[in-house]
Structures are given as structure tokens and as C-alpha cells.
Design a protein around this motif. Structure first.
Motif, PDB file in Angstrom:
ATOM      1  N   LEU A  80      14.832 -20.546 -17.843  1.00 51.02           N
ATOM      2  CA  LEU A  80      15.743 -20.602 -18.986  1.00 51.02           C
ATOM      3  C   LEU A  80      17.190 -20.825 -18.552  1.00 51.02           C
ATOM      4  CD1 LEU A  80      14.371 -17.755 -21.260  1.00 51.02           C
ATOM      5  CD2 LEU A  80      14.355 -20.204 -21.753  1.00 51.02           C
ATOM      6  N   VAL A  81      17.597 -20.135 -17.516  1.00 53.03           N
ATOM      7  CA  VAL A  81      18.968 -20.288 -17.032  1.00 53.03           C
ATOM      8  C   VAL A  81      19.187 -21.699 -16.492  1.00 53.03           C
ATOM      9  CG1 VAL A  81      20.630 -19.506 -15.300  1.00 53.03           C
ATOM     10  CG2 VAL A  81      19.302 -17.839 -16.611  1.00 53.03           C
ATOM     11  N   GLU A  83      17.583 -24.404 -17.365  1.00 56.66           N
ATOM     12  CA  GLU A  83      17.615 -25.312 -18.512  1.00 56.66           C
ATOM     13  C   GLU A  83      18.969 -25.268 -19.201  1.00 56.66           C
ATOM     14  OE1 GLU A  83      14.304 -24.398 -21.048  1.00 56.66           O
ATOM     15  OE2 GLU A  83      12.864 -25.275 -19.661  1.00 56.66           O
ATOM     16  N   ALA A  84      19.532 -24.082 -19.368  1.00 56.30           N
ATOM     17  CA  ALA A  84      20.861 -23.960 -19.974  1.00 56.30           C
ATOM     18  C   ALA A  84      21.897 -24.704 -19.133  1.00 56.30           C
ATOM     19  CB  ALA A  84      21.241 -22.488 -20.125  1.00 56.30           C
ATOM     20  N   TYR A  87      21.589 -28.394 -19.602  1.00 55.69           N
ATOM     21  CA  TYR A  87      22.163 -28.831 -20.875  1.00 55.69           C
ATOM     22  C   TYR A  87      23.684 -28.850 -20.827  1.00 55.69           C
ATOM     23  CZ  TYR A  87      17.659 -28.550 -23.276  1.00 55.69           C
ATOM     24  OH  TYR A  87      16.367 -28.745 -23.677  1.00 55.69           O
ATOM     25  N   LEU A  89      25.605 -26.091 -20.461  1.00 63.68           N
ATOM     26  CA  LEU A  89      26.215 -24.872 -20.986  1.00 63.68           C
ATOM     27  C   LEU A  89      26.939 -24.123 -19.873  1.00 63.68           C
ATOM     28  CD1 LEU A  89      23.415 -23.358 -23.264  1.00 63.68           C
ATOM     29  CD2 LEU A  89      25.545 -24.427 -23.981  1.00 63.68           C
ATOM     30  N   LYS A  91      28.719 -20.545 -18.467  1.00 61.86           N
ATOM     31  CA  LYS A  91      28.329 -19.140 -18.580  1.00 61.86           C
ATOM     32  C   LYS A  91      28.892 -18.536 -19.863  1.00 61.86           C
ATOM     33  CE  LYS A  91      28.191 -18.409 -13.614  1.00 61.86           C
ATOM     34  NZ  LYS A  91      28.857 -17.765 -12.473  1.00 61.86           N
ATOM     35  N   GLU A  93      29.677 -20.106 -22.687  1.00 58.62           N
ATOM     36  CA  GLU A  93      28.945 -20.619 -23.850  1.00 58.62           C
ATOM     37  C   GLU A  93      27.592 -19.936 -23.993  1.00 58.62           C
ATOM     38  OE1 GLU A  93      30.565 -25.211 -24.110  1.00 58.62           O
ATOM     39  OE2 GLU A  93      29.077 -24.678 -22.592  1.00 58.62           O
ATOM     40  N   PHE A  94      26.928 -19.684 -22.874  1.00 55.56           N
ATOM     41  CA  PHE A  94      25.641 -19.007 -22.904  1.00 55.56           C
ATOM     42  C   PHE A  94      25.817 -17.575 -23.411  1.00 55.56           C
ATOM     43  CE2 PHE A  94      21.762 -17.165 -20.901  1.00 55.56           C
ATOM     44  CZ  PHE A  94      20.835 -18.039 -21.453  1.00 55.56           C
ATOM     45  N   TYR A  97      26.411 -17.670 -27.133  1.00 57.31           N
ATOM     46  CA  TYR A  97      25.151 -17.928 -27.831  1.00 57.31           C
ATOM     47  C   TYR A  97      24.322 -16.647 -27.933  1.00 57.31           C
ATOM     48  CZ  TYR A  97      20.424 -19.451 -28.758  1.00 57.31           C
ATOM     49  OH  TYR A  97      19.164 -19.560 -29.298  1.00 57.31           O
TER      50      TYR A  97
END
Length: 115
Positions: A80-81, A83-84, A87, A89, A91, A93-94, A97
Motif C-alpha cells: 500500500l505504501v 502504491e501511494a 501515485y 503521494l 507523506k 498527502e497520505f 488522506y
């Protein structure tokens, strides 16, 4: 950097870049670009294949974590990290979110309880 860890581990295992490329199915030029830091954000598929061939964990390649440290995060969280990151993103922005999602979940729970 991930490229430095791949290169050092590959050399420790006595593998040439061409041998690692053959065993993983990735182009030698791609592995070279990772090792030299030209490409600094490899796919999770690449990291998994290289880690498997080198006999190390994906956590070690990505973060330099020992096996003991790597047990703190399971593979799904790491995916998941990554993939973020892929994309684009940051830290921050994550985090935003996650905070927004947490607020929405709490709001939904509160609305359900109040009805």
C-alpha cells in the motif's frame, strides 16, 4: 537507497547484473538504472522478484530493515505504501488522506448511532 542495497546484496551473493536480470526476468539496463539511482522508484513487482532472488526481504531492500524490524509491517502494508508513492503521494498527502478517512468513518458511525 534501494539501488545501493540491491547492488551490495547482489555482489555479496556473487551474482552479476546479467545473472540477476536473467533470474528475475527484468532487463539488465533496468536493474542498472535502479542500482545507479537513475530510477529510484521501482515497482513492487520488481522489488518482490529481486528480493526473492537475492534471498532477502522486500523490507530490507526498501528500508534496510532487518528481518526482526521487517516483522513490524506485513507485506500488504508495504504494498500500500509503495502504491501511494507510485501515485506520487507525499507523506503529508497520505497523512491528510488518512485523517480525512478517519473523520468520515467517525462521522458515519456517529450518524448511525444517533439514528
Amino acid at each position: 537507497m534501494i539501488g545501493d542495497r540491491i547492488k551490495a546484496t547482489r555482489k555479496n551473493r556473487g551474482l552479476s547484473m546479467a545473472e540477476l536480470a536473467f533470474k528475475t526476468g527484468f532487463a539488465k539496463s533496468y536493474i542498472s538504472s535502479i542500482e545507479r539511482g537513475i530510477q529510484s522508484n521501482p515497482t513492487i513487482h520488481f522489488v518482490e522478484r529481486v528480493a526473492s532472488e537475492l534471498g532477502v526481504s522486500i523490507y530490507f531492500l526498501m528500508q534496510g530493515a532487518t528481518e526482526e524490524e521487517s516483522r513490524l509491517l506485513d507485506k500488504d502494508w508495504v504494498v500500500l505504501v509503495v502504491e501511494a508513492m507510485n501515485y506520487g503521494l507525499s507523506k503529508q498527502e497520505f497523512r491528510e488522506y488518512l485523517e480525512m478517512s478517519n473523520g468520515m468513518v467517525r462521522k458515519g458511525v456517529n450518524e448511525f448511532v444517533s439514528n
